[in-house]
Write a protein that holds these residues in place. Structure first.
Motif, short mmCIF file in Angstrom:
data_model
loop_
_atom_site.label_atom_id
_atom_site.label_comp_id
_atom_site.label_asym_id
_atom_site.label_seq_id
_atom_site.Cartn_x
_atom_site.Cartn_y
_atom_site.Cartn_z
N PRO A 1 0.83 -1.21 0.00
CA PRO A 1 0.00 0.00 0.00
C PRO A 1 0.86 1.25 0.00
O PRO A 1 2.08 1.18 0.17
CB PRO A 1 -0.78 -0.12 1.31
CG PRO A 1 0.14 -0.88 2.21
CD PRO A 1 0.93 -1.81 1.33
N GLU B 1 -0.07 -1.60 -6.33
CA GLU B 1 -0.73 -1.11 -5.11
C GLU B 1 -1.64 -2.21 -4.58
O GLU B 1 -2.43 -2.79 -5.34
CB GLU B 1 -1.53 0.14 -5.42
CG GLU B 1 -2.36 0.68 -4.26
CD GLU B 1 -1.54 1.53 -3.30
OE1 GLU B 1 -1.96 1.67 -2.14
OE2 GLU B 1 -0.49 2.07 -3.72
N ALA C 1 -3.98 -2.70 -0.95
CA ALA C 1 -4.34 -2.06 0.31
C ALA C 1 -4.28 -3.04 1.47
O ALA C 1 -4.61 -4.22 1.34
CB ALA C 1 -5.75 -1.48 0.21
N TYR D 1 -7.80 -8.65 2.20
CA TYR D 1 -6.38 -8.52 1.86
C TYR D 1 -5.82 -9.85 1.35
O TYR D 1 -5.12 -9.91 0.34
CB TYR D 1 -5.62 -8.03 3.08
CG TYR D 1 -4.12 -7.92 2.93
CD1 TYR D 1 -3.55 -7.19 1.88
CD2 TYR D 1 -3.26 -8.52 3.85
CE1 TYR D 1 -2.17 -7.07 1.75
CE2 TYR D 1 -1.89 -8.39 3.73
CZ TYR D 1 -1.34 -7.68 2.68
OH TYR D 1 0.00 -7.56 2.55
#
Length: 372
Positions: free
Chosen positions: A36, A55, A57, A71
């Motif tokens: 992230p 990217e 998160a 995730y």
């Protein structure tokens, strides 16, 4: 091979893992780096050395059941998209959920434990029931995920032993020890020693980094040495362990602390400092200490896991007890009273970091542990 490197903070991929990524690419491997908090300059930095950046998160603080499962699934999707042969992760959430996702995808995973907090040391376990439950869950998750890893890399022997003691590593033969993350000795070169009494601490402004003790030691020493300067560099942290901004403002207003905030390049600040100080309660291996040693600075840190490995007592600095601002002030005062220690110990710091913490030596051990 194709290697997915998973981190919890994008800048660390460049600052801490940049040389490792470059070496892997030079060896002919393809590297996908995911984390992230990417910025376009960070994407560009990784692209410039031939890596693929993504990217992804993650909430770094606390346990969020839905967030953590999301995730894990996002990691699994990333694996499915790029089809890596190996996943390499570091820090707790990438380690746990990366191992689960890699196992679901049928690829090998390697975790690097860059430090342990209270969740993994019985003596530091909080009395708050909610936190005890959260830490118990974290230990169970780590126990499960480590059983899925091909290998685990630790940065100091205390972390490895604590991991075993709390049951998070059932097969110690999987473990490899390295000397921290290493430091780039060409980027952090020796700077001329400084005789004016300027002390420096670089850290996120957390209680467990010893910021309160540093400020208290500064208050003690300013009475006897009003010309001494106590510099502090690092961002405020919004987490539960963060230093109150009102306390920081009070220290600055009183002249106790010279606060520079977060900086892009610490080298000029290290060059201006007489001695580097890190009164942390526990580390993996503190990167800021290695950078200070590479710059040729004497070190004062705590006799705590991760920290104690960086100092040979009386050779390149001094070790003090954790949470002891009086002992910290006494160690700092030695350099004011005996300035001849500055050059001698700074030279020894550079010698030690060259022999033990050269990033290329550390990465060679890690690459060997990965089987590459």
């Amino acid at each position: 091979m194709k290697i997915l490197i998973l981190a919890s903070y994008a800048p660390s991929l460049v600052n801490f893992r940049g040389p490792l990524i470059e070496t892997l690419i030079d060896m002919g491997h393809t590297v996908i780096a995911a984390a992230p908090d990417f910025t376009e300059p960070l994407h560009e930095d990784l692209r410039s050395i031939g890596a693929i950046s993504h990217e992804i998160a993650v909430s770094r603080n606390g346990i969020s059941v839905l967030g953590d499962i999301r995730y894990c699934l996002n990691i699994y999707r990333l694996i499915h998209e790029h089809q890596p042969d190996l996943l390499f992760s570091y820090t707790i959430k990438p380690n746990i959920w990366g191992a689960f996702a890699a196992a679901m995808a049928g690829i090998a995973s390697i975790s690097m434990v860059t430090g342990l907090g209270a969740a993994f040391t019985v003596s530091d376990a909080p009395q708050n029931a909610k936190k005890r439950l959260a830490f118990s869950i974290a230990r169970r998750l780590y126990r499960w995920s480590s059983s899925l890893n091909k290998c685990l890399i630790f940065q100091n022997p205390d972390d490895l032993q604590d991991f075993i003691d709390v049951g998070c590593l059932r097969d110690p033969s999987k473990a490899t020890l390295v000397h921290g993350s290493g430091v780039d000795l060409s980027h952090f070169s020796p700077a001329p020693s400084v005789r004016k009494p300027v002390f420096l601490m670089i850290a996120r402004l957390l209680r467990n980094k010893g910021v309160l003790e540093y400020a208290a030691a500064a208050e003690i020493l300013r009475v006897r040495h009003p010309d001494a300067c106590f510099r502090l560099i690092g961002p405020l942290d919004p987490g539960i362990d963060g230093i109150d901004s009102a306390d920081l403002q009070a220290w600055v207003a009183a002249g106790t602390i010279d606060y520079a905030g977060a900086v892009e390049d610490v080298r000029p600040h290290l060059a201006d400092a007489m001695v580097y100080v890190l009164p942390s309660y526990r580390e993996g291996t503190p990167r800021s200490v290695l950078e200070a040693m590479a710059t040729g600075r004497a070190i004062i840190t705590t006799d705590a896991p991760g920290c104690r490995e960086t100092v040979q007592e009386g050779v390149n600095g001094f070790l003090v007890p954790v949470r002891d601002s009086v002992a910290l002030a006494a160690a700092m005062e030695k350099f004011i009273i005996e300035p001849e220690l500055i050059d001698r110990m700074g030279t020894q710091s550079r010698r030690i970091v060259t022999e033990k913490y050269d990033v290329h030596k550390v990465n060679a051990v890690m690459i060997d542990a990965m089987g590459l």
